[in-house]
Design a protein around this motif. Structure first.
Motif, PDB file in Angstrom:
ATOM      1  N   GLU A 159       0.841  -1.215   0.000  1.00  0.00           N
ATOM      2  CA  GLU A 159       0.000   0.000   0.000  1.00  0.00           C
ATOM      3  C   GLU A 159       0.870   1.256   0.000  1.00  0.00           C
TER       4      GLU A 159
ATOM      5  N   ASN B 177      -0.372  -8.774  -8.266  1.00  0.00           N
ATOM      6  CA  ASN B 177      -0.784  -9.110  -6.902  1.00  0.00           C
ATOM      7  C   ASN B 177      -2.316  -9.165  -6.840  1.00  0.00           C
TER       8      ASN B 177
ATOM      9  N   ARG C  94      -4.470  -8.781  -4.520  1.00  0.00           N
ATOM     10  CA  ARG C  94      -5.136  -7.697  -3.765  1.00  0.00           C
ATOM     11  C   ARG C  94      -4.829  -6.327  -4.339  1.00  0.00           C
ATOM     12  N   HIS C  95      -3.660  -6.215  -4.958  1.00  0.00           N
ATOM     13  CA  HIS C  95      -3.236  -4.910  -5.505  1.00  0.00           C
ATOM     14  C   HIS C  95      -2.729  -5.134  -6.927  1.00  0.00           C
TER      15      HIS C  95
END
Ligand code: SIN
Length: 296
Positions: free
Chosen positions: A61, A83, A85-86
Motif C-alpha cells: 500500500e 498481486n 489484492r493490488h
C-alpha cells in the motif's frame, strides 16, 4: 520551490554513476511526503534518471501511495503475476510455489524501456527488493541502466538529422515469441492468446523528454522491430547501430541491490537490463509502473 533557500534538498543526494544514478537518503517513504519534499524528489529524479531509496521497509500500500504521486498506475498485461489484492503490483521473481512461478521469470532479459509497446508507455518504474540473491558476501541479480539521453547527445550531427522524424514499431507480441523461444519460461502464444495482448505501438525513434525537453533514443532491443517508411535492410542496420550505441558501458549505471531498496527509473531517459547470474538462488522483486504521456 523544491529546494530551500541555500539550494539544498530536504534529503541527502549521493550521485552513484557518472551520468545517471543517485541515492536519496534521510527520507522516510512510509509516510506521505509533504508537497515541497515530493517536488524535490521529482526534480532529483529528472536530474539523475535512476534513484534509489535504501532501507525502506514498505508495504505494498505504501509503495502504491508513493508511486501514485507521480501519476496513474498501470496494470500489467500479464495479469497472472499481478498481486491479487493490488493488481498495480507486478511480481518479478524466479521463485516457484507449488511448482508454479509466482512472478515473471524473464523480465528484463533484453535491453528495454518499460511498456513501450503501449500508446502511453511507462513514465517511471519503481522496483522494490524483497529478496536479493547473495553469494560469497556479494549481491547478485544487478540491474543495469543506460542513458538514452547521453547516447543521443553523442550521436554525430548527420545521424541526428537522419533519425529526425522517423517512427518505429514497438511490439509486445514479438518480444513474447522471442522470449518463449529463447528462455522457455513462457508459453508459445496461439493467435487467440495474442489477440488479448496489446497491439503494436508506433513511437518516434528519438523522443523528447516531457519534463526536461531533452532528446532521448527511444528504440530498444527488447521491443522495437522496425523503423517505418525506410527499406527493411536500412531499418535493421539503423536499429542494430542504435541498440549497440545506447547500451555502451560508458552510458551505464549498474545497480547492486540490497533488500528493502526502492529503485526508481525514468523510462524515457534510460533503458535497462536485468542480470541473470543467481540461479538457483532466489530473487523476488515487486514493481509498480506509472503511466506516461504519448511520446513525441
Ligand atoms: C524489469 O525489466 O522491469 C525488471 C528489472 C529487474 O528485474 O532487474
Amino acid at each position: 520551490m523544491p529546494r530551500d533557500e541555500i539550494g539544498a534538498t530536504p534529503f541527502a543526494v549521493q550521485p552513484q554513476g557518472k551520468l545517471i544514478g543517485a541515492e536519496i537518503s534521510q527520507i522516510d517513504l512510509t509516510q506521505p511526503l509533504p508537497d515541497s519534499v515530493f517536488d524535490a524528489v521529482s526534480e532529483t529524479f529528472d536530474q539523475y534518471s535512476v534513484v534509489v531509496f535504501r532501507d525502506q521497509d514498505l508495504t505494498g500500500e505504501q509503495r502504491i501511495a508513493f508511486s501514485k504521486r507521480f501519476g496513474p498506475l498501470q496494470i500489467n498485461v500479464r495479469s497472472e503475476f499481478n498481486n491479487p489484492r493490488h493488481p498495480e503490483i507486478y511480481t518479478v521473481s524466479n521463485i516457484l510455489k507449488d511448482g508454479k512461478p509466482i512472478g515473471s521469470q524473464d523480465a528484463g532479459r533484453y535491453w528495454h524501456s518499460d511498456l513501450c509497446y503501449l500508446e502511453k508507455p511507462t513514465k517511471a518504474s519503481m522496483l522494490y527488493a524483497i529478496e536479493v540473491p547473495r553469494r560469497e558476501g556479494a549481491s547478485l541479480g544487478d540491474t543495469v541502466f543506460a542513458s538514452a539521453r547521453a547516447a543521443y547527445d553523442d550521436l554525430p550531427q548527420d545521424m541526428k538529422q537522419r533519425l529526425e522524424g522517423l517512427r518505429a514499431v514497438n511490439s509486445y507480441n514479438a518480444m513474447f515469441d522471442r522470449k518463449a523461444a529463447q528462455f522457455g519460461v513462457r508459453p508459445k502464444l496461439n493467435d487467440e492468446a495474442k489477440s488479448k495482448y496489446p497491439k503494436d505501438a508506433i513511437h518516434p525513434v528519438i523522443r523528447t523528454h516531457p519534463n526536461t525537453g531533452e532528446k532521448c533514443i527511444y528504440v530498444c532491443e527488447g521491443y522495437t522491430t522496425q523503423i517505418l517508411d525506410i527499406p527493411e535492410a536500412e531499418s535493421r542496420e539503423l536499429l542494430e547501430f542504435l541498440f549497440a550505441h545506447v547500451t555502451q558501458p560508458k552510458y551505464q549505471y549498474r545497480h547492486s541491490w540490497r533488500k528493502a531498496d526502492l529503485l526508481m527509473w525514468d523510462n524515457c531517459a534510460v533503458q535497462h537490463l536485468a542480470s541473470f547470474d543467481y540461479a538457483p538462488l532466489h530473487r523476488h522483486m515487486e514493481r509498480t509502473t506509472v503511466e506516461g504521456s504519448v511520446p513525441y
